[in-house]
Design a protein around this motif. Structure first.
Motif, mmCIF file in Angstrom:
data_model
loop_
_atom_site.group_PDB
_atom_site.id
_atom_site.type_symbol
_atom_site.label_atom_id
_atom_site.label_comp_id
_atom_site.label_asym_id
_atom_site.label_seq_id
_atom_site.Cartn_x
_atom_site.Cartn_y
_atom_site.Cartn_z
ATOM 1 N N LEU A 187 0.828 -1.205 0.000
ATOM 2 C CA LEU A 187 0.000 0.000 0.000
ATOM 3 C C LEU A 187 0.864 1.256 0.000
ATOM 4 O O LEU A 187 0.630 2.187 -0.779
ATOM 5 N N PHE A 188 1.884 1.282 0.848
ATOM 6 C CA PHE A 188 2.769 2.437 0.952
ATOM 7 C C PHE A 188 3.539 2.651 -0.352
ATOM 8 O O PHE A 188 3.591 3.764 -0.879
ATOM 9 N N ASN A 189 4.135 1.587 -0.880
ATOM 10 C CA ASN A 189 4.904 1.704 -2.125
ATOM 11 C C ASN A 189 4.025 2.170 -3.288
ATOM 12 O O ASN A 189 4.428 3.023 -4.082
ATOM 13 N N SER A 196 2.211 6.066 -7.268
ATOM 14 C CA SER A 196 1.060 6.553 -8.031
ATOM 15 C C SER A 196 0.671 7.987 -7.702
ATOM 16 O O SER A 196 0.115 8.680 -8.547
ATOM 17 N N LYS A 197 0.919 8.415 -6.480
ATOM 18 C CA LYS A 197 0.498 9.741 -6.001
ATOM 19 C C LYS A 197 -1.022 9.914 -6.124
ATOM 20 O O LYS A 197 -1.526 11.026 -6.297
ATOM 21 N N LEU A 198 -1.750 8.808 -6.026
ATOM 22 C CA LEU A 198 -3.209 8.857 -6.104
ATOM 23 C C LEU A 198 -3.798 9.330 -4.773
ATOM 24 O O LEU A 198 -3.195 9.143 -3.718
ATOM 25 N N LEU A 219 -6.848 5.123 -4.404
ATOM 26 C CA LEU A 219 -5.890 4.071 -4.089
ATOM 27 C C LEU A 219 -6.578 2.847 -3.491
ATOM 28 O O LEU A 219 -6.304 1.719 -3.881
ATOM 29 N N VAL A 220 -7.490 3.064 -2.540
ATOM 30 C CA VAL A 220 -8.131 1.923 -1.875
ATOM 31 C C VAL A 220 -9.115 1.204 -2.793
ATOM 32 O O VAL A 220 -9.443 0.038 -2.543
ATOM 33 N N VAL A 256 -5.095 9.077 -14.986
ATOM 34 C CA VAL A 256 -3.766 9.353 -14.450
ATOM 35 C C VAL A 256 -2.889 8.153 -14.779
ATOM 36 O O VAL A 256 -3.237 7.014 -14.472
ATOM 37 N N GLN A 257 -1.782 8.411 -15.437
ATOM 38 C CA GLN A 257 -0.839 7.344 -15.757
ATOM 39 C C GLN A 257 0.340 7.465 -14.799
ATOM 40 O O GLN A 257 0.816 8.551 -14.518
ATOM 41 N N PHE A 258 0.784 6.324 -14.284
ATOM 42 C CA PHE A 258 1.929 6.324 -13.383
ATOM 43 C C PHE A 258 2.780 5.087 -13.615
ATOM 44 O O PHE A 258 2.300 4.062 -14.094
ATOM 45 N N GLU A 259 4.046 5.219 -13.289
ATOM 46 C CA GLU A 259 4.986 4.115 -13.428
ATOM 47 C C GLU A 259 5.082 3.387 -12.099
ATOM 48 O O GLU A 259 5.097 4.010 -11.034
#
Length: 151
Positions: free
Chosen positions: A49-51, A56-58, A63-64, A92-95
Motif C-alpha cells: 500500500l505504501f509503495n 502513483s500519487k493517487l 488508491l483503496v 492518471v498514468q503512473f509508473e
C-alpha cells in the motif's frame, strides 16, 4: 449569579495548539525508513500500500478502490498503469517501480487475490475494500515509525 458562572467558562476550539491543514511531504530518508521498518516487520499489505501510494500519487479514495486487474496483466504487475480519478474523472498514468511490483506481487500471492478482487480488501464483510479512514490510520502508523527512527 448563574450568569456570572457561565460567562467565566470559555469555549476552547478543537484545534487550539494543533497543526491543521496539509502535512509536509515525506523526505526521502523517511520513505526509506518506513519501507525498511515494514519489510522487517513482514507487513506485506502495508508495504504494498505504501509503495503503491508513493509511486502513483493517487488520492486515498482512488488508491483503496484499485482492483488487481488495474495494475496486473496476466499475473504480472505492469510497469505502468492508468487509473481514472474519482474526483476529476481524468485518467492518471503512473509508473510502478520494481520494488513496488515485488511488494504488490507478494501481497497478491499472500492473500490469493483474483483479477476482479480489490487490491486492498477490507476485513469487514460489509465493506468490499479498505476504507479511506483505515488507510489514514495506516499512514499515521507509518509516520510514527519514521519519527521513531529519527530519535
Amino acid at each position: 449569579m448563574e450568569q456570572l458562572i457561565h460567562a467565566a467558562v470559555r469555549y476552547m476550539p478543537w484545534n487550539k495548539g494543533k497543526l491543521v491543514g496539509q502535512k509536509a511531504p515525506l523526505k526521502l530518508k523517511d520513505i526509506w525508513a518506513i519501507r525498511v521498518r515494514l519489510q522487517i516487520g513482514k507487513r506485506t499489505r502495508e508495504l504494498a500500500l505504501f509503495n503503491l501510494a508513493i509511486d502513483s500519487k493517487l488520492r486515498s479514495c482512488d488508491l483503496v478502490k484499485l482492483r488487481v486487474r488495474d495494475i496486473c496483466h496476466g499475473g504480472l504487475v505492469a510497469k505502468r498503469a492508468i487509473v481514472i480519478q474519482q474526483k476529476t474523472q481524468r485518467p492518471v498514468q503512473f509508473e510502478i517501480t520494481e520494488q513496488t511490483r515485488e511488494s504488490v506481487t507478494a501481497w497478491i500471492r499472500e492473500v490469493g487475490l483474483r483479477p476482479d478482487d480489490f487490491l486492498f480488501p477490507s476485513r469487514i464483510h460489509s465493506s468490499p475494500h479498505l476504507s479511506t479512514r483505515q488507510y489514514a490510520r495506516i499512514v499515521d502508523d507509518a509516520l510514527e515509525m519514521a519519527e521513531q527512527t529519527e530519535v
